[in-house]
Design a protein around this motif. Sequence first.
Motif, PDB file in Angstrom:
ATOM      1  N   VAL A 124      -2.671  34.601  18.002  1.00  0.00           N
ATOM      2  CA  VAL A 124      -1.318  34.166  18.373  1.00  0.00           C
ATOM      3  C   VAL A 124      -0.410  34.298  17.157  1.00  0.00           C
ATOM      4  O   VAL A 124      -0.736  33.817  16.069  1.00  0.00           O
ATOM      5  CB  VAL A 124      -1.333  32.690  18.870  1.00  0.00           C
ATOM      6  CG1 VAL A 124       0.051  32.273  19.329  1.00  0.00           C
ATOM      7  CG2 VAL A 124      -2.360  32.520  19.990  1.00  0.00           C
ATOM      8  N   ARG A 125       0.728  34.967  17.353  1.00  0.00           N
ATOM      9  CA  ARG A 125       1.651  35.187  16.229  1.00  0.00           C
ATOM     10  C   ARG A 125       2.711  34.083  16.181  1.00  0.00           C
ATOM     11  O   ARG A 125       3.590  34.012  17.028  1.00  0.00           O
ATOM     12  CB  ARG A 125       2.308  36.567  16.360  1.00  0.00           C
ATOM     13  CG  ARG A 125       1.325  37.694  16.047  1.00  0.00           C
ATOM     14  CD  ARG A 125       1.866  39.022  16.510  1.00  0.00           C
ATOM     15  NE  ARG A 125       3.078  39.448  15.794  1.00  0.00           N
ATOM     16  CZ  ARG A 125       3.066  40.013  14.577  1.00  0.00           C
ATOM     17  NH1 ARG A 125       1.941  40.198  13.937  1.00  0.00           N
ATOM     18  NH2 ARG A 125       4.200  40.383  14.027  1.00  0.00           N
ATOM     19  N   ILE A 126       2.555  33.216  15.168  1.00  0.00           N
ATOM     20  CA  ILE A 126       3.408  32.033  15.035  1.00  0.00           C
ATOM     21  C   ILE A 126       4.344  32.220  13.844  1.00  0.00           C
ATOM     22  O   ILE A 126       3.920  32.691  12.792  1.00  0.00           O
ATOM     23  CB  ILE A 126       2.523  30.795  14.763  1.00  0.00           C
ATOM     24  CG1 ILE A 126       1.687  30.444  15.990  1.00  0.00           C
ATOM     25  CG2 ILE A 126       3.356  29.606  14.337  1.00  0.00           C
ATOM     26  CD1 ILE A 126       0.621  29.417  15.677  1.00  0.00           C
ATOM     27  N   LEU A 127       5.601  31.805  14.012  1.00  0.00           N
ATOM     28  CA  LEU A 127       6.527  31.800  12.884  1.00  0.00           C
ATOM     29  C   LEU A 127       6.740  30.351  12.462  1.00  0.00           C
ATOM     30  O   LEU A 127       7.258  29.547  13.232  1.00  0.00           O
ATOM     31  CB  LEU A 127       7.841  32.450  13.315  1.00  0.00           C
ATOM     32  CG  LEU A 127       8.618  33.184  12.232  1.00  0.00           C
ATOM     33  CD1 LEU A 127       7.741  34.110  11.410  1.00  0.00           C
ATOM     34  CD2 LEU A 127       9.762  33.952  12.865  1.00  0.00           C
ATOM     35  N   HIS A 128       6.260  30.012  11.250  1.00  0.00           N
ATOM     36  CA  HIS A 128       6.373  28.650  10.719  1.00  0.00           C
ATOM     37  C   HIS A 128       7.603  28.569   9.809  1.00  0.00           C
ATOM     38  O   HIS A 128       7.744  29.351   8.881  1.00  0.00           O
ATOM     39  CB  HIS A 128       5.074  28.331   9.939  1.00  0.00           C
ATOM     40  CG  HIS A 128       5.163  27.124   9.047  1.00  0.00           C
ATOM     41  ND1 HIS A 128       4.351  26.952   7.941  1.00  0.00           N
ATOM     42  CD2 HIS A 128       5.943  26.012   9.098  1.00  0.00           C
ATOM     43  CE1 HIS A 128       4.636  25.801   7.340  1.00  0.00           C
ATOM     44  NE2 HIS A 128       5.606  25.209   8.014  1.00  0.00           N
ATOM     45  N   THR A 129       8.480  27.607  10.126  1.00  0.00           N
ATOM     46  CA  THR A 129       9.671  27.396   9.302  1.00  0.00           C
ATOM     47  C   THR A 129       9.940  25.889   9.259  1.00  0.00           C
ATOM     48  O   THR A 129       9.321  25.125  10.005  1.00  0.00           O
ATOM     49  CB  THR A 129      10.870  28.216   9.866  1.00  0.00           C
ATOM     50  OG1 THR A 129      12.073  27.849   9.189  1.00  0.00           O
ATOM     51  CG2 THR A 129      11.078  27.974  11.346  1.00  0.00           C
ATOM     52  N   SER A 130      10.833  25.450   8.368  1.00  0.00           N
ATOM     53  CA  SER A 130      11.153  24.017   8.297  1.00  0.00           C
ATOM     54  C   SER A 130      12.419  23.817   7.479  1.00  0.00           C
ATOM     55  O   SER A 130      12.967  24.771   6.912  1.00  0.00           O
ATOM     56  CB  SER A 130      10.010  23.251   7.625  1.00  0.00           C
ATOM     57  OG  SER A 130      10.056  23.450   6.224  1.00  0.00           O
ATOM     58  N   ASP A 131      12.864  22.564   7.429  1.00  0.00           N
ATOM     59  CA  ASP A 131      13.965  22.175   6.537  1.00  0.00           C
ATOM     60  C   ASP A 131      15.219  23.049   6.686  1.00  0.00           C
ATOM     61  O   ASP A 131      15.769  23.514   5.696  1.00  0.00           O
ATOM     62  CB  ASP A 131      13.471  22.158   5.070  1.00  0.00           C
ATOM     63  CG  ASP A 131      12.383  21.114   4.858  1.00  0.00           C
ATOM     64  OD1 ASP A 131      11.194  21.463   5.013  1.00  0.00           O
ATOM     65  OD2 ASP A 131      12.724  19.951   4.596  1.00  0.00           O
ATOM     66  N   TRP A 132      15.638  23.227   7.936  1.00  0.00           N
ATOM     67  CA  TRP A 132      16.871  23.998   8.183  1.00  0.00           C
ATOM     68  C   TRP A 132      18.082  23.240   7.654  1.00  0.00           C
ATOM     69  O   TRP A 132      19.045  23.811   7.205  1.00  0.00           O
ATOM     70  CB  TRP A 132      17.025  24.292   9.684  1.00  0.00           C
ATOM     71  CG  TRP A 132      16.049  25.319  10.180  1.00  0.00           C
ATOM     72  CD1 TRP A 132      15.015  25.888   9.470  1.00  0.00           C
ATOM     73  CD2 TRP A 132      16.020  25.914  11.491  1.00  0.00           C
ATOM     74  NE1 TRP A 132      14.354  26.792  10.284  1.00  0.00           N
ATOM     75  CE2 TRP A 132      14.945  26.835  11.506  1.00  0.00           C
ATOM     76  CE3 TRP A 132      16.794  25.756  12.642  1.00  0.00           C
ATOM     77  CZ2 TRP A 132      14.629  27.595  12.637  1.00  0.00           C
ATOM     78  CZ3 TRP A 132      16.485  26.506  13.758  1.00  0.00           C
ATOM     79  CH2 TRP A 132      15.406  27.423  13.758  1.00  0.00           C
ATOM     80  N   HIS A 133      18.053  21.913   7.747  1.00  0.00           N
ATOM     81  CA  HIS A 133      19.163  21.080   7.254  1.00  0.00           C
ATOM     82  C   HIS A 133      20.514  21.558   7.780  1.00  0.00           C
ATOM     83  O   HIS A 133      21.492  21.651   7.011  1.00  0.00           O
ATOM     84  CB  HIS A 133      19.170  21.030   5.716  1.00  0.00           C
ATOM     85  CG  HIS A 133      18.053  20.194   5.149  1.00  0.00           C
ATOM     86  ND1 HIS A 133      18.179  18.846   4.907  1.00  0.00           N
ATOM     87  CD2 HIS A 133      16.776  20.505   4.829  1.00  0.00           C
ATOM     88  CE1 HIS A 133      17.033  18.363   4.446  1.00  0.00           C
ATOM     89  NE2 HIS A 133      16.155  19.353   4.392  1.00  0.00           N
ATOM     90  N   PHE A 134      20.591  21.820   9.082  1.00  0.00           N
ATOM     91  CA  PHE A 134      21.869  22.217   9.672  1.00  0.00           C
ATOM     92  C   PHE A 134      22.891  21.102   9.438  1.00  0.00           C
ATOM     93  O   PHE A 134      22.599  19.919   9.603  1.00  0.00           O
ATOM     94  CB  PHE A 134      21.718  22.477  11.179  1.00  0.00           C
ATOM     95  CG  PHE A 134      21.159  23.851  11.495  1.00  0.00           C
ATOM     96  CD1 PHE A 134      20.799  24.742  10.491  1.00  0.00           C
ATOM     97  CD2 PHE A 134      20.998  24.249  12.827  1.00  0.00           C
ATOM     98  CE1 PHE A 134      20.292  26.011  10.788  1.00  0.00           C
ATOM     99  CE2 PHE A 134      20.495  25.511  13.140  1.00  0.00           C
ATOM    100  CZ  PHE A 134      20.139  26.390  12.123  1.00  0.00           C
ATOM    101  N   GLY A 135      24.100  21.500   9.016  1.00  0.00           N
ATOM    102  CA  GLY A 135      25.163  20.525   8.741  1.00  0.00           C
ATOM    103  C   GLY A 135      25.217  20.115   7.286  1.00  0.00           C
ATOM    104  O   GLY A 135      25.956  19.211   6.914  1.00  0.00           O
TER     105      GLY A 135
END
Length: 383
Positions: free
Chosen positions: A1-12
């Motif tokens: 399974v191809r997963i894209l891991h991301t975090s801490d977008w801090h929108f705003g």
Amino acid sequence: VRILHTSDWHFGRLFHGVHLTEDQAWWSNQFLKFVAESRIDAVLIAGDIYDRAVPPPDAVALLDDVFARLAIDLRVPVVAMAGNHDSPDRLAFGARLMQAQGVHVFGNLASEPAKVRLRGEDDEVDVFVCPYAEPATARQLTGDPDLHDHDAVVGRAAAMARAARSTHVPAVFMAHAFVAGGSECESERPLAVGGSAAVASAHLSGFDYVALGHLHRSQRVGAESIRYAGSPLKYSFSEADHRKSVTLVETTSGRDPHIEQIELGARRDVRVLTGTLAQILAGPTEGCNRDDYVSVELTDKGAILDAMSRIRQVWPNCLHLDRSAFLGEGVGATRSSQDHRRRSDLDLYEEFFAEVTGDPLEDSEREIISQVTSDIARKERGS
Ligand SMILES: [Mn+2]
């Protein structure tokens, strides 16, 4: 399974007074383009989706747009959870409705970690979710009176996930925490006032992959498969040398996952420039964008009239000017070591108290202040 891991977008987020929403929208387009072109099966967002508990309207609109494009246009499922900057209840608004579209949002920590089964072309993966919660909140939510620190909160969730995982389906554990050994930077807000926020990495064994949020530099902690994706953009000048990325993880049953870091770029880079005013005014060198966000450290010893506005004619987004060379080493040194953004509320109060009264805080006093500041922090988060 191809997963894209991301975090801490801090929108705003605000960066030295500048709203970053346009830069975040530019990055989001790059991100969605990559998801569309790279046969991604699912996106994991490990907390700090918004920068604050009550995010500005344009940040909410941006997240709404990103979720809709992922779920409706691309039909790629999303697993997203709260970090220490998010309000768990506000983030989870509409969560049950969105679930039907494949957008799985988790606000509050649950008494047992939620499991989301994701499907790839011909295999599956189970994702166990542990949203951020302060120990006091975690005790209420789980009914477990023994959760006195972050180590216990995350350790408990991980142990339950390990016990619940299937032996033949790869398992991913997702948490927002400071794992011992991780390297910090200026744009992260400390998770604990006094006491330790650290979670032992030993708690995180027994999974095929651990998708962490909180630290803004992408990094592995201990094992190859225990990772922080890091923030998508540089949120402080201390991150000028970071290479921001998202992490592509391909899980296969019975094998170690294949892991790859994908750099998606930024509309404006973040740079620290050091030199004399004449050197700075010579302008961008090859490969440098004059619209980048820059912090300038002037090495001139003499007085200079109106340095900032002269620099801004060449570097319109110069956001910070450091003149320690002119002010003398003593002053400069004190200044940088006392940058208030790097320090906890308790540290700042202790220093204020000592300056006003001439005496250090006593232990009992420190305890009261520590309680008050964490109560305020909890109220701000709306929990
Ligand atoms: Mn963060």
